[in-house]
Motif scaffolding. Structure first.
Motif, mmCIF file in Angstrom:
data_model
loop_
_atom_site.group_PDB
_atom_site.id
_atom_site.type_symbol
_atom_site.label_atom_id
_atom_site.label_comp_id
_atom_site.label_asym_id
_atom_site.label_seq_id
_atom_site.Cartn_x
_atom_site.Cartn_y
_atom_site.Cartn_z
ATOM 1 N N GLY A 34 36.418 -2.469 10.371
ATOM 2 C CA GLY A 34 37.923 -2.245 10.303
ATOM 3 C C GLY A 34 38.204 -1.286 9.290
ATOM 4 N N TYR A 35 39.599 -0.772 9.118
ATOM 5 C CA TYR A 35 39.793 -0.063 8.245
ATOM 6 C C TYR A 35 39.322 -0.033 6.669
ATOM 7 C CZ TYR A 35 42.529 3.356 5.460
ATOM 8 O OH TYR A 35 42.846 4.205 4.491
ATOM 9 N N GLU A 36 39.502 -1.037 6.337
ATOM 10 C CA GLU A 36 39.429 -1.574 4.902
ATOM 11 C C GLU A 36 38.044 -1.299 4.450
ATOM 12 O OE1 GLU A 36 40.959 -5.400 3.439
ATOM 13 O OE2 GLU A 36 39.684 -5.342 1.694
ATOM 14 N N GLU B 214 37.199 2.251 4.643
ATOM 15 C CA GLU B 214 37.574 3.115 3.674
ATOM 16 C C GLU B 214 36.800 3.220 2.500
ATOM 17 O OE1 GLU B 214 39.807 5.550 4.115
ATOM 18 O OE2 GLU B 214 39.890 5.913 1.947
ATOM 19 N N ASP C 288 33.846 3.631 14.504
ATOM 20 C CA ASP C 288 33.517 2.409 14.859
ATOM 21 C C ASP C 288 32.362 2.122 15.491
ATOM 22 O OD1 ASP C 288 34.452 3.144 17.211
ATOM 23 O OD2 ASP C 288 36.234 2.042 17.049
ATOM 24 N N HIS D 194 34.567 5.671 17.888
ATOM 25 C CA HIS D 194 35.890 6.222 17.609
ATOM 26 C C HIS D 194 36.191 6.632 16.091
ATOM 27 C CE1 HIS D 194 36.745 6.349 21.814
ATOM 28 N NE2 HIS D 194 36.585 5.172 21.959
ATOM 29 N N LEU D 195 36.892 7.476 15.640
ATOM 30 C CA LEU D 195 37.455 7.508 14.249
ATOM 31 C C LEU D 195 38.163 6.645 13.456
ATOM 32 C CD1 LEU D 195 36.649 9.776 11.915
ATOM 33 C CD2 LEU D 195 38.741 10.869 12.482
ATOM 34 N N ILE D 196 37.807 6.235 12.467
ATOM 35 C CA ILE D 196 38.711 5.183 11.730
ATOM 36 C C ILE D 196 39.093 5.802 10.636
ATOM 37 C CG2 ILE D 196 38.740 3.018 10.491
ATOM 38 C CD1 ILE D 196 36.288 2.255 11.848
ATOM 39 N N THR D 197 38.274 6.576 9.836
ATOM 40 C CA THR D 197 38.868 7.205 8.580
ATOM 41 C C THR D 197 38.152 8.531 8.327
ATOM 42 O OG1 THR D 197 39.512 7.009 6.416
ATOM 43 C CG2 THR D 197 37.369 6.122 6.967
ATOM 44 N N PHE D 198 38.923 9.546 7.818
ATOM 45 C CA PHE D 198 38.382 10.785 7.641
ATOM 46 C C PHE D 198 38.992 11.269 6.282
ATOM 47 C CE2 PHE D 198 38.719 15.252 7.502
ATOM 48 C CZ PHE D 198 37.578 15.725 7.597
ATOM 49 N N ARG D 199 38.124 11.971 5.452
ATOM 50 C CA ARG D 199 38.817 12.801 4.379
ATOM 51 C C ARG D 199 38.179 14.015 4.046
ATOM 52 N NH1 ARG D 199 37.996 9.196 -1.020
ATOM 53 N NH2 ARG D 199 38.445 7.726 0.146
ATOM 54 N N ARG D 200 38.656 15.096 3.814
ATOM 55 C CA ARG D 200 38.279 16.246 3.527
ATOM 56 C C ARG D 200 38.398 16.365 1.975
ATOM 57 N NH1 ARG D 200 40.244 21.992 4.454
ATOM 58 N NH2 ARG D 200 41.873 20.990 5.956
ATOM 59 N N ILE E 29 34.374 19.899 9.273
ATOM 60 C CA ILE E 29 35.112 18.738 9.526
ATOM 61 C C ILE E 29 34.607 18.290 10.857
ATOM 62 C CG2 ILE E 29 37.625 18.280 10.428
ATOM 63 C CD1 ILE E 29 38.750 20.409 8.839
ATOM 64 N N MET F 242 32.374 14.628 11.757
ATOM 65 C CA MET F 242 32.778 13.586 12.828
ATOM 66 C C MET F 242 31.766 13.518 14.064
ATOM 67 S SD MET F 242 36.825 14.414 13.634
ATOM 68 C CE MET F 242 37.837 14.999 12.403
ATOM 69 N N ILE G 248 42.933 17.164 6.978
ATOM 70 C CA ILE G 248 42.650 16.925 5.576
ATOM 71 C C ILE G 248 42.281 15.230 5.437
ATOM 72 C CG2 ILE G 248 43.261 16.788 2.927
ATOM 73 C CD1 ILE G 248 45.499 19.043 3.722
ATOM 74 N N PHE H 214 42.539 11.358 7.632
ATOM 75 C CA PHE H 214 43.146 10.696 8.955
ATOM 76 C C PHE H 214 42.816 9.128 8.664
ATOM 77 C CE2 PHE H 214 41.613 8.163 12.583
ATOM 78 C CZ PHE H 214 42.668 8.452 13.521
#
Lengths: 141, 141, 141, 141
Positions: free
Chosen positions: A8-10, A13, A36, A40-46, A55, A59, B42, B44
Motif C-alpha cells: 500500500g501507499y504507507e 512511502e 506494487d 505499477h508505480l505507487i510512489t516516486f521522488r526525485r 527518473i 521506474m 519530482i 508522485f
C-alpha cells in the motif's frame, strides 16, 4: 478467485524514505521509485540534484524487479553474450533492465512490490535499494 | 546563460500532500504527480484505491500544464471540432492532454512546475489539483 | 533515376531567421523547425522563452506540411467529425497535425521543404510560418 | 524554490557554429544538436550532406550527455558485457547512447546544456563535439 497481498501507499512511502535516508548519508541524491506487485508505480521522488535522465530508469528498475521477482543485477549474467538470455534488455519496449538498483519487496514469501533507485553509479544505486529492501524485511516480516 | 527558478522536492511534496488531503476529504483516492518547470517528474504518489490506469494520465496532466503554462482544461475549448486546436491531443506522442486536473505552479510570474491529478471524474481531479495549486500560491508568493 | 530539388541548410536557415524576426516583432518567442522535401529536419531553433512543450509540435507541423504538401490548417476541415478524414491526427504515430503553423516551401512547382512554428496561439504560429513561407517565395522564385 | 542556470539560444547557437566550423574544416558534414540542462532541444542544424539517419542520433547524444553529466563515450566502458551497466542503451525508450559525440556544457560547475554530433565516424563526431565544448569553456568560464 485469487487473493493476493500487495504494497500500500504507507508502506511504499516508508521504503522510499529509507532509501532517501541512505542516499542522503552517502551524499548522492537519487531518483527513487516503488511499485506494487503488478509493477505499477505507487510512489516516486526525485531528490534535489538527482539526474532527470534517471527518473525513468529508476521506474524501470522497480518494474523489472517486481516482474523478474529477483534483484535486477541477479539477471545480468544470464544476458551476457553467448548466454540464453542475451538481448533481453530490448524486450518489453525497454521496460527491462539488469542494471543494479532494482530489488523486489517480499512479504510472506510473495513479491508484493519492488524498489528502483537510479542517479548514482550502479554500485551506489544498488547499495541504496538493497538497504531499503532490507529495512522492509525487518519491519514487515 | 539564462537563470531560472524551479520547484525543489520539498515544495513539490507539499503540493502533493495538499492534493492528497483534499482527495481524502472528498473520499476519492487519486494519483498525484508534480513536475518541475521542464516537465520532469519530482514526486508522485498513488493513494490506496486509485486507478493504475490513471498513473500515467496524472503525469501527462502535470507535463502538459507545465508545458502549456495554463491549466489543461483551459485549452480544451480550443481543441473542439471546428476550432484551430482541433486534434492537438495526438501531438507529443500522447504527452498532451486537455483533460481537467493539470495546473501550472507559478512563482514570481514564471511557471516553476505543475501538478497533475487523475483517478476520479474530471471534475474531481480538477478540484483537487486546483486546491493544491491555490495552496501553493498562498504559501510561496 | 529521378532528379529532385530540395532545401539546403543555407536557405533553410534563412527561412528560420525570417520566422524569428517576425516572432520577435510580435513579441512571441517561438520554436521554429524547417525540414526538407522528405520531412527530415534541417534546422531548428527555440527562441528564449518559447515553450519546451512545443519543440516537437513545431517539428510535427513542418513534417506534416512537407508530407501533406499544403499548409497544415488547410487539412483541418477534412478531419472534422463526420468528414472522411476524421481521426487522421492519430496516424503516423502522431506525426500528423492539422494545427495551423505548418507551411510547405514550394520551388519550381515542387515542395522542397516546409516550416513549422509553435509556442504561441495557433493564430500567432500561423502568422509567423506564413510570413516566412512568403519571404521564401519572394527570394527563391 | 531552486535557482539554476541554463543555456540560452545565443550561446547554444555559438556552440553549434563552432561545431560546424570544425566539421567543415574536417570535410565531414554533420548533424549538430544543442540542448539545455533539462535535455530539451535549443538548436539543431543539419549541414548539407549529413545523413538523415543521424538527425535523431545527434539529438540523443546531446540528451544523454546532459542527462549523464559526462561525455557519452565515457560511459561506454561501463556498459560492456560483464560490466554493471551492461544493457543500459535499451533504457529511456532509446534516448540513451554511449556513442562518442555527446558532451555536457559546464558553467560554474553545473551542467547547463550539452552538444551532440552525428553523421561521421564515432571518432569524427567526438572530435567535433569536444572541440565545440572546449570553445564553450574558453568563452564562458
Amino acid at each position: 478467485m485469487l487473493t493476493k497481498q500487495t504494497l500500500g501507499y504507507e508502506a511504499a512511502e516508508k521504503v522510499a524514505s529509507w532509501a532517501a535516508e541512505k542516499a542522503a548519508q552517502m551524499g548522492v541524491p537519487q531518483n527513487i521509485a516503488v511499485v506494487d506487485d503488478a509493477g505499477h508505480l505507487i510512489t516516486f521522488r526525485r531528490m534535489d540534484g538527482a539526474k532527470f535522465f534517471s527518473i525513468e530508469i529508476a521506474m524501470t528498475k522497480a518494474y523489472a524487479a517486481a516482474g523478474l521477482r529477483v534483484a535486477t543485477h541477479v539477471v545480468a549474467p544470464k544476458t551476457q553474450p553467448g548466454m540464453p538470455g542475451y538481448g533481453a534488455q530490448a524486450l518489453n519496449r525497454g521496460k527491462f533492465t539488469t542494471l543494479g538498483g532494482g530489488f523486489p519487496l517480499v512479504f510472506n514469501g510473495a513479491v508484493v512490490g519492488a524498489i528502483g533507485v537510479s542517479s548514482g553509479t550502479v554500485e551506489q544505486d544498488t547499495e541504496v535499494a538493497e538497504y531499503a529492501a532490507r529495512r522492509f524485511n525487518e519491519e514487515f516480516q
